[in-house]
Write a protein that holds these residues in place. Structure first.
Motif, PDB file in Angstrom:
ATOM      1  N   HIS A   1       0.831  -1.213   0.000  1.00 49.57           N
ATOM      2  CA  HIS A   1       0.000   0.000   0.000  1.00 49.57           C
ATOM      3  C   HIS A   1       0.860   1.255   0.000  1.00 49.57           C
TER       4      HIS A   1
ATOM      5  N   PHE B   1       1.481   2.989  -3.316  1.00 51.75           N
ATOM      6  CA  PHE B   1       0.373   3.506  -4.107  1.00 51.75           C
ATOM      7  C   PHE B   1       0.440   5.035  -4.191  1.00 51.75           C
TER       8      PHE B   1
ATOM      9  N   HIS C   1      -4.516   7.444  -3.098  1.00 53.04           N
ATOM     10  CA  HIS C   1      -5.436   7.660  -4.211  1.00 53.04           C
ATOM     11  C   HIS C   1      -5.760   6.309  -4.839  1.00 53.04           C
ATOM     12  N   GLY C   2      -7.036   5.958  -4.871  1.00 52.47           N
ATOM     13  CA  GLY C   2      -7.455   4.697  -5.466  1.00 52.47           C
ATOM     14  C   GLY C   2      -7.346   4.734  -6.980  1.00 52.47           C
TER      15      GLY C   2
ATOM     16  N   GLN D   1      -5.475  -1.736  -8.434  1.00 56.05           N
ATOM     17  CA  GLN D   1      -5.345  -1.983  -6.995  1.00 56.05           C
ATOM     18  C   GLN D   1      -6.468  -2.958  -6.613  1.00 56.05           C
TER      19      GLN D   1
ATOM     20  N   TRP E   1      -8.285  -3.890  -3.869  1.00 53.60           N
ATOM     21  CA  TRP E   1      -9.493  -3.433  -3.166  1.00 53.60           C
ATOM     22  C   TRP E   1     -10.324  -2.545  -4.088  1.00 53.60           C
ATOM     23  N   HIS E   2      -9.675  -1.600  -4.741  1.00 49.24           N
ATOM     24  CA  HIS E   2     -10.356  -0.670  -5.641  1.00 49.24           C
ATOM     25  C   HIS E   2     -11.156  -1.438  -6.700  1.00 49.24           C
TER      26      HIS E   2
ATOM     27  N   ARG F   1     -15.206  -1.557  -6.517  1.00 49.44           N
ATOM     28  CA  ARG F   1     -15.865  -0.799  -7.587  1.00 49.44           C
ATOM     29  C   ARG F   1     -16.735  -1.731  -8.432  1.00 49.44           C
TER      30      ARG F   1
ATOM     31  N   PHE G   1     -15.806   6.199  -7.178  1.00 46.18           N
ATOM     32  CA  PHE G   1     -14.466   5.620  -7.277  1.00 46.18           C
ATOM     33  C   PHE G   1     -13.535   6.245  -8.309  1.00 46.18           C
TER      34      PHE G   1
ATOM     35  N   GLU H   1      -8.775   6.360  -0.834  1.00 51.02           N
ATOM     36  CA  GLU H   1      -9.147   5.084  -0.233  1.00 51.02           C
ATOM     37  C   GLU H   1      -8.438   4.981   1.109  1.00 51.02           C
TER      38      GLU H   1
ATOM     39  N   ALA I   1      -7.327   2.901   3.842  1.00 50.32           N
ATOM     40  CA  ALA I   1      -7.088   1.460   3.935  1.00 50.32           C
ATOM     41  C   ALA I   1      -7.107   0.958   5.371  1.00 50.32           C
TER      42      ALA I   1
ATOM     43  N   GLU J   1      -9.029  14.688  -3.726  1.00 51.49           N
ATOM     44  CA  GLU J   1     -10.032  13.773  -4.268  1.00 51.49           C
ATOM     45  C   GLU J   1     -11.444  14.281  -3.974  1.00 51.49           C
TER      46      GLU J   1
END
Length: 193
Positions: free
Chosen positions: A44, A47, A70-71, A75, A77-78, A82, A98, A103, A105, A132
């Protein structure tokens, strides 16, 4: 008094042992999961726009931490969340939440310091100043203190009873527009300010 200290990826990675101690105290995971969790956290930190906050006592003892980034597509989870939201609510709703999301985490506070506003300060601090449009995260889908905290900060349920691939526990996926709402102001959906 608890102070928040911001850390970037390199400092976060250097302090992973401390992070895991706090995570273990807060979550009590099976010991065999810790190596995998450490690998996930290390990843992570690579990212985009990764940021971490440490909550520390005046003596420098870490009693909580939170981090986000930033998602983006690619990734795990993203992509999983989504796609799940798109399946349940449609592509437009998934995109609204999204396409430009912070995000969050991890947010964990040592049990000795829970209920003292540390988690609230960590979430607010992670969201403060972010560019974001939204912030999203997952939390156990039970009436926990964490679920209550996120609601009071303006997070709304995007999905309930969500089970990650290979898992069995139910999660709630929650989101808020940024900046986070002021106390007492109703939550907003993306595009509705």
């Amino acid at each position: 008094m608890i102070e928040l200290r911001r850390a970037g990826a390199a400092e976060f990675t250097a302090e992973l042992d401390t992070v895991l101690q706090t995570y273990t105290a807060a979550m009590r995971p099976p010991p065999e999961q810790l190596a995998g969790r450490q690998g996930i956290m290390r990843n992570h930190a690579t990212f985009p726009d990764f940021t971490c906050l440490f909550a520390e006592t005046s003596e420098g003892t870490v009693v909580g931490f939170g981090y986000g980034f930033h998602g983006a597509p690619g990734q795990w989870w993203h992509d999983v969340v989504r796609r799940g939201l798109e399946d349940r609510e449609g592509a437009a709703t998934a995109a609204a939440w999204f396409e430009d999301a912070l995000e969050i985490a991890e947010i964990h506070v040592h049990p000795d310091y829970q209920g003292k506003g540390v988690g609230r300060r960590l979430v607010r601090g992670l969201c403060e100043g972010r560019r974001e449009r939204t912030a999203v995260l997952s939390t156990h889908d039970r009436p926990t203190a964490a679920r209550h905290l996120y609601r009071t900060l303006g997070f709304v349920d995007l999905m309930q009873m969500f089970v990650f691939p290979g898992g069995y526990e139910h999660y709630a996926i929650v989101g808020s527009t940024l900046p986070l709402r002021a106390a007492g102001r109703p939550a907003a959906r993306p595009g509705r300010g």
